[in-house]
Design a protein around this motif. Sequence first.
Motif, PDB file in Angstrom:
ATOM      1  N   ARG A 126       0.815  -1.213   0.000  1.00 41.23           N
ATOM      2  CA  ARG A 126       0.000   0.000   0.000  1.00 41.23           C
ATOM      3  C   ARG A 126       0.850   1.265   0.000  1.00 41.23           C
ATOM      4  NH1 ARG A 126      -4.679   0.706   4.299  1.00 41.23           N
ATOM      5  NH2 ARG A 126      -3.006   1.296   5.714  1.00 41.23           N
ATOM      6  N   HIS A 127       0.443   2.204  -0.847  1.00 41.24           N
ATOM      7  CA  HIS A 127       1.115   3.498  -0.889  1.00 41.24           C
ATOM      8  C   HIS A 127       0.528   4.376   0.206  1.00 41.24           C
ATOM      9  CE1 HIS A 127       2.737   7.266  -2.282  1.00 41.24           C
ATOM     10  NE2 HIS A 127       1.522   7.761  -2.441  1.00 41.24           N
ATOM     11  N   GLU A 128       1.381   4.780   1.146  1.00 45.99           N
ATOM     12  CA  GLU A 128       0.931   5.682   2.212  1.00 45.99           C
ATOM     13  C   GLU A 128       1.390   7.074   1.798  1.00 45.99           C
ATOM     14  OE1 GLU A 128      -0.560   4.159   4.737  1.00 45.99           O
ATOM     15  OE2 GLU A 128       0.205   2.103   4.602  1.00 45.99           O
ATOM     16  N   GLY A 129       0.556   8.033   1.929  1.00 46.16           N
ATOM     17  CA  GLY A 129       0.980   9.386   1.571  1.00 46.16           C
ATOM     18  C   GLY A 129       0.177   9.946   0.427  1.00 46.16           C
ATOM     19  N   PRO A 130       0.537  11.144  -0.017  1.00 44.73           N
ATOM     20  CA  PRO A 130      -0.276  11.820  -1.025  1.00 44.73           C
ATOM     21  C   PRO A 130      -0.250  11.101  -2.382  1.00 44.73           C
ATOM     22  CG  PRO A 130       1.506  13.266  -0.205  1.00 44.73           C
ATOM     23  CD  PRO A 130       1.713  11.921   0.388  1.00 44.73           C
ATOM     24  N   PHE A 131      -1.209  11.421  -3.226  1.00 44.16           N
ATOM     25  CA  PHE A 131      -1.257  10.744  -4.524  1.00 44.16           C
ATOM     26  C   PHE A 131      -1.136  11.721  -5.686  1.00 44.16           C
ATOM     27  CE2 PHE A 131      -5.666  11.800  -4.065  1.00 44.16           C
ATOM     28  CZ  PHE A 131      -5.986  11.416  -2.756  1.00 44.16           C
ATOM     29  N   ASP A 132      -0.270  12.724  -5.509  1.00 40.26           N
ATOM     30  CA  ASP A 132       0.084  13.571  -6.644  1.00 40.26           C
ATOM     31  C   ASP A 132       1.170  12.844  -7.442  1.00 40.26           C
ATOM     32  OD1 ASP A 132       2.894  14.963  -5.617  1.00 40.26           O
ATOM     33  OD2 ASP A 132       1.497  14.441  -4.012  1.00 40.26           O
ATOM     34  N   PHE A 133       1.486  13.375  -8.635  1.00 40.57           N
ATOM     35  CA  PHE A 133       2.425  12.692  -9.522  1.00 40.57           C
ATOM     36  C   PHE A 133       3.786  12.471  -8.851  1.00 40.57           C
ATOM     37  CE2 PHE A 133       5.902  12.920 -12.600  1.00 40.57           C
ATOM     38  CZ  PHE A 133       5.637  11.785 -13.345  1.00 40.57           C
ATOM     39  N   ALA A 134       4.330  13.539  -8.253  1.00 43.60           N
ATOM     40  CA  ALA A 134       5.681  13.439  -7.686  1.00 43.60           C
ATOM     41  C   ALA A 134       5.743  12.376  -6.584  1.00 43.60           C
ATOM     42  CB  ALA A 134       6.120  14.799  -7.145  1.00 43.60           C
ATOM     43  N   SER A 135       4.736  12.354  -5.702  1.00 43.72           N
ATOM     44  CA  SER A 135       4.756  11.394  -4.587  1.00 43.72           C
ATOM     45  C   SER A 135       4.644   9.961  -5.092  1.00 43.72           C
ATOM     46  CB  SER A 135       3.591  11.653  -3.633  1.00 43.72           C
ATOM     47  OG  SER A 135       3.561  12.986  -3.250  1.00 43.72           O
ATOM     48  N   LEU A 136       3.719   9.745  -6.033  1.00 46.51           N
ATOM     49  CA  LEU A 136       3.531   8.378  -6.532  1.00 46.51           C
ATOM     50  C   LEU A 136       4.743   7.931  -7.351  1.00 46.51           C
ATOM     51  CD1 LEU A 136      -0.256   8.258  -7.400  1.00 46.51           C
ATOM     52  CD2 LEU A 136       0.960   6.603  -5.987  1.00 46.51           C
ATOM     53  N   ALA A 137       5.273   8.831  -8.196  1.00 38.19           N
ATOM     54  CA  ALA A 137       6.430   8.467  -9.030  1.00 38.19           C
ATOM     55  C   ALA A 137       7.613   8.105  -8.144  1.00 38.19           C
ATOM     56  CB  ALA A 137       6.784   9.603  -9.983  1.00 38.19           C
ATOM     57  N   SER A 138       7.841   8.876  -7.069  1.00 43.80           N
ATOM     58  CA  SER A 138       9.006   8.561  -6.236  1.00 43.80           C
ATOM     59  C   SER A 138       8.753   7.293  -5.426  1.00 43.80           C
ATOM     60  CB  SER A 138       9.413   9.760  -5.379  1.00 43.80           C
ATOM     61  OG  SER A 138       8.718   9.751  -4.172  1.00 43.80           O
ATOM     62  N   ALA A 139       7.491   7.064  -5.012  1.00 47.93           N
ATOM     63  CA  ALA A 139       7.175   5.809  -4.312  1.00 47.93           C
ATOM     64  C   ALA A 139       7.403   4.610  -5.235  1.00 47.93           C
ATOM     65  CB  ALA A 139       5.740   5.833  -3.819  1.00 47.93           C
ATOM     66  N   ILE A 140       7.070   4.778  -6.508  1.00 50.69           N
ATOM     67  CA  ILE A 140       7.269   3.681  -7.470  1.00 50.69           C
ATOM     68  C   ILE A 140       8.767   3.415  -7.656  1.00 50.69           C
ATOM     69  CG2 ILE A 140       7.055   3.066  -9.926  1.00 50.69           C
ATOM     70  CD1 ILE A 140       4.270   4.458  -9.848  1.00 50.69           C
ATOM     71  N   GLN A 141       9.563   4.491  -7.779  1.00 49.81           N
ATOM     72  CA  GLN A 141      11.016   4.339  -7.931  1.00 49.81           C
ATOM     73  C   GLN A 141      11.595   3.593  -6.730  1.00 49.81           C
ATOM     74  OE1 GLN A 141      12.387   5.051 -10.664  1.00 49.81           O
ATOM     75  NE2 GLN A 141      11.872   7.088 -11.491  1.00 49.81           N
ATOM     76  N   SER A 142      11.176   3.991  -5.508  1.00 52.39           N
ATOM     77  CA  SER A 142      11.716   3.343  -4.310  1.00 52.39           C
ATOM     78  C   SER A 142      11.323   1.879  -4.264  1.00 52.39           C
ATOM     79  CB  SER A 142      11.209   3.988  -3.021  1.00 52.39           C
ATOM     80  OG  SER A 142      11.056   5.347  -3.168  1.00 52.39           O
ATOM     81  N   ARG A 143      10.069   1.594  -4.639  1.00 49.24           N
ATOM     82  CA  ARG A 143       9.598   0.207  -4.622  1.00 49.24           C
ATOM     83  C   ARG A 143      10.392  -0.635  -5.624  1.00 49.24           C
ATOM     84  NH1 ARG A 143       8.441  -3.161  -1.533  1.00 49.24           N
ATOM     85  NH2 ARG A 143       7.910  -1.343  -0.342  1.00 49.24           N
ATOM     86  N   LEU A 144      10.675  -0.045  -6.811  1.00 50.81           N
ATOM     87  CA  LEU A 144      11.463  -0.753  -7.832  1.00 50.81           C
ATOM     88  C   LEU A 144      12.850  -1.063  -7.281  1.00 50.81           C
ATOM     89  CD1 LEU A 144      10.725   1.049 -11.223  1.00 50.81           C
ATOM     90  CD2 LEU A 144      10.204  -1.319 -10.590  1.00 50.81           C
ATOM     91  N   ALA A 145      13.451  -0.074  -6.616  1.00 49.41           N
ATOM     92  CA  ALA A 145      14.789  -0.254  -6.044  1.00 49.41           C
ATOM     93  C   ALA A 145      14.746  -1.346  -4.973  1.00 49.41           C
ATOM     94  CB  ALA A 145      15.283   1.060  -5.451  1.00 49.41           C
ATOM     95  N   ALA A 146      13.738  -1.282  -4.085  1.00 45.62           N
ATOM     96  CA  ALA A 146      13.609  -2.280  -3.014  1.00 45.62           C
ATOM     97  C   ALA A 146      13.412  -3.678  -3.598  1.00 45.62           C
ATOM     98  CB  ALA A 146      12.449  -1.908  -2.104  1.00 45.62           C
TER      99      ALA A 146
END
Lengths: 168, 179
Positions: free
Chosen positions: B155-175
């Motif tokens: 689950r993505h915790e936090g805001p759902f603007d482009f920047a927040s979701l894009a960086s969450a996706i990058q971190s998840r990919l790295a993890a």
Amino acid sequence: MSSILTAGIVAPNFTLRVTPDQMLTLSDLRGKPVILAFYPADWSPVCGDQVTLYNELLPEFHKHNAEILGISVDGVWCHAAFARDRNLHFPLLADFEPKGAVAKKYGAYRDSEGVCERALFVLDRQGTIAWSYCSPVAVNPGADGILDALEQLSDQANVHGQLENADQ
Amino acid sequence: MANLKTPINKSDHIRGPAHAAISLVEYGDYQCPFCASACAVVDQLESYFEGKMRFVFRHFPLTEVHPYAEVAAESAEFAGTAGVFWEMHDALFRNQAILSVPTIMLIAEKLRLPETMMRLALETGQFRSKVRNDFMGGVRSGVNGTPTFFINGVRHEGPFDFASLASAIQSRLAADSHA
């Protein structure tokens, strides 16, 4: 965060106002699982989502024969307006006078702000706490924990039912 | 508590490559204003992560506060049987401000969906259980409001603007690549 009552403890009984001219006593619901949802305040955005979600889930709760009671320190008229606005179909109890007295019995009162914690309790048919959970106040705890607890209670009831039948 | 309990499956509406490194699942409601703004963000994410992301939309209608959310969700499902789920999905969000049964029927007409069959499907609740299954799957995964996003099952915790979701996706990919 205060420490709330945990599983295995008999849920303290209470009588609270549910509408301007009606009271509700917890022990009257003996025989059914009961969900107590303490929340900080009517109208605040997170509570709004939380009660909206529980409202949608009433058919699921009823499948387990369970009743849900919302409890906050708001008064009955505030609850009435909130329930009408959100189309709520379950009772909201007013822990209003003396303020927060019931929440305090459950360890679910925030002295610093003078409101209830966002705390959930599932009581079994005998009125004993089967599960409890205190969420950070700004976080909507959802309903997965409640549903898991109700399913366990139903499973236990079925096992007992089968045992009773086996004795006959 | 914050993991997706219902894996992506055949009954899902999926956009993007099947073996994408990123799977974004949204639980949403066609009458929720936050979901309508998230719709544009998802489009942006799909262009930004083009070829690497697939998007799944599941229904989470809060029908007691949004009177057209259920009929909209069922209409999208009906459109899905004619292969135009996403066209209906996008049009419902675009027309959210004027969402009503006549609006939905008008969208259906533009998508050349058979009106009589659609009315029948809605009246008989042909897709009610599909929508409810989405909803209950969401509840069991801890969805507590809309929109709720899961990135590769978390689950993505936090805001759902482009920047927040894009960086969450990058971190998840790295993890995930270190896992």
